[in-house]
Scaffold this active site. Structure first.
Site, PDB file in Angstrom:
ATOM      1  N   ASP A  15       0.858  -1.181   0.000  1.00 23.55           N
ATOM      2  CA  ASP A  15       0.000   0.000   0.000  1.00 23.55           C
ATOM      3  C   ASP A  15       0.896   1.234   0.000  1.00 23.55           C
ATOM      4  OD1 ASP A  15      -3.164   0.421   1.672  1.00 23.55           O
ATOM      5  OD2 ASP A  15      -2.091   1.814   0.381  1.00 23.55           O
TER       6      ASP A  15
ATOM      7  N   ASP B 150      -2.884   2.615  -6.062  1.00 22.90           N
ATOM      8  CA  ASP B 150      -1.855   2.645  -5.016  1.00 22.90           C
ATOM      9  C   ASP B 150      -1.822   1.381  -4.167  1.00 22.90           C
ATOM     10  OD1 ASP B 150      -4.262   3.025  -3.769  1.00 22.90           O
ATOM     11  OD2 ASP B 150      -3.513   4.511  -2.354  1.00 22.90           O
ATOM     12  N   GLU B 151      -2.343   0.280  -4.683  1.00 29.26           N
ATOM     13  CA  GLU B 151      -2.451  -0.926  -3.861  1.00 29.26           C
ATOM     14  C   GLU B 151      -2.314  -2.183  -4.712  1.00 29.26           C
ATOM     15  OE1 GLU B 151      -5.867  -2.208  -1.207  1.00 29.26           O
ATOM     16  OE2 GLU B 151      -6.077  -0.045  -1.316  1.00 29.26           O
TER      17      GLU B 151
END
Length: 394
Positions: free
Chosen positions: A14, A107-108
């Site tokens: 993350d 973003d993950e």
DNA sequence: TCTGGGGTCCTAGGACCC
DNA sequence: TCTGGGGTCCTAGGACCC
């Protein structure tokens, strides 16, 4: 490698305050300044750097509240071109470690590194190496959770923030999970958390020890069994290697909040037309068509209603989507209701090639489909501003 | 000047069919 | 003359996630 970490091969990565970190990277003058990424007067916070968070600014918080909480913060609009580029590079870094990467969002991502340990060392070593590479290459930090299941890995990465790693080996799973607040669990948002709290269930351990049937009566069958599994760390959800946008969409929609609430029918219907055109254009680009058109209306008091209609055949024709949507709007019979947002969504998407509209599409309607395609071609050549419905001019 | 925009999935009731 | 039991589709609303 010890017994425990051999089964512990799922990484959840993350990025830390991703939008904010990337925008700050682009603007060195913002280093060591509270930064809030968001837009519009009526928008919400997309991301805030850790300096802004010290003042209580959080993602999804109304911008007005964020400004009040931290007046000295610099507000930056997100630049999705830059964000996309950085995100893609980061995901490529992950794929150099393992092809088993499931991209969750910009973003993950989840990584299954079981096939990489011989080459690269333990999952923890892989995580540290990955974090170093991302930092060196992209100038942003990330946090990593490591566990035997995706659900626990995800919770672990949250604990690792910012800029850290947390490993939860199998024999520590319940010890890790049970003290957490129920709101930490995937699928428990504000409402469900409040509901569970009212029932005296505050921690994940409380939920774990509730009989399954009781839990299901409280929150519904599906969520009940999901929470039960999550609370015991027995969730079987597996990692599905894929890029961000590989799954075919089940629906496509667009909605827009007006700069100010309005009760003006013309304004609203013009927006419905714009949104219909936007959605249908995207459908044609993706070569899909859909049968159910849904209109969404949010009133000034934030109550939201939907009205939908299912067509006999799937369509990707702007005029048809618009016609259905505006009829649904008129069917509401609103008088002076002040409206905050309208949205148009098409559901039940299927590949366009599978749609055969024998006789259902008359000559005139074929004309509209051809017109759409002409518009699409012109838009590709001259840009979106070049071609638009007459009622959107001026 | 509280509360975006893109989605997904679940629930529940009624219609309809076998 | 007294009422079953599924399954599927449609509609509306709600909750959640990033």
């Amino acid at each position: 490698m010890d017994e425990a970490s051999r089964d512990c091969h799922l990484l959840h990565v993350d990025m830390d305050a991703f939008y904010a970190s990337v925008m700050v990277r682009e603007r060195p003058d913002l280093w060591q300044v509270p930064v809030v990424v968001g837009g519009g007067q009526r928008g919400v916070v997309l991301s805030a750097n850790y300096l802004a968070r010290q003042y209580g600014v959080r993602s999804a918080m109304p911008m007005t509240r964020a400004r009040r909480a931290c007046p000295q913060a610099v507000v930056v609009a997100p630049d999705f071109e830059v964000l996309d580029t950085v995100s893609s590079s980061v995901m490529e870094t992950f794929r150099r470690i393992t092809p088993l990467v499931e991209v969750v969002s910009l973003d993950e991502a989840f990584l299954d590194v079981s096939g990489a340990t011989r080459r690269l060392g333990s999952p923890l070593e892989i995580a540290e190496r990955l974090r170093a590479v991302v930092h060196d290459e992209q100038g942003v930090t990330c946090s990593v959770g490591i566990a035997a299941s995706v659900a626990v890995a995800k919770l672990a990465s949250r604990r690792a923030k910012p800029d850290g790693v947390v490993v939860v080996p199998p024999h520590r799973v319940t010890g890790f999970l049970h003290p957490l607040d129920v709101g930490e669990l995937w699928g428990v948002g504000e409402k469900t958390a409040a509901h569970l709290h009212r029932l005296g269930l505050h921690t994940v351990g409380d939920v774990a020890h509730l009989p399954l049937r009781t839990l299901q009566r409280a929150v519904g069958q599906a969520l009940g069994s999901q929470l039960h599994d999550l609370a015991w760390g027995t969730d079987r959800t597996t990692l599905t290697p894929r890029r961000g946008d590989q799954e075919p969409d089940r629906s496509m929609g667009a909605d827009e909040t007006f700069a100010r609430d309005t009760d003006d029918r013309e304004t609203i219907l013009r927006e419905v037309l714009r949104l219909s055109a936007r959605v249908a254009t995207r459908m044609r680009q993706a070569q899909v068509a859909g049968r159910t058109v849904t209109l969404r209306v949010r009133f000034a008091d934030f109550t939201t209603i939907t009205r939908s209609r299912t067509l006999p055949e799937a369509t990707d024709v702007t005029r048809e989507v618009h016609q259905v949507a505006s009829r649904l709007y008129d069917g509401l019979g609103l008088q002076r209701a002040r409206i905050r947002l309208v949205g148009v969504r098409v559901e039940g998407l299927v590949p366009r090639a599978t749609v055969h509209r024998q006789g259902l599409l008359g000559e005139r309607d074929h004309g509209w489909s051809d017109a759409d395609r002409a518009v699409d071609r012109a838009t590709r050549r001259f840009g979106a501003a070049a071609v638009r419905p007459a009622s959107l001019l001026g």
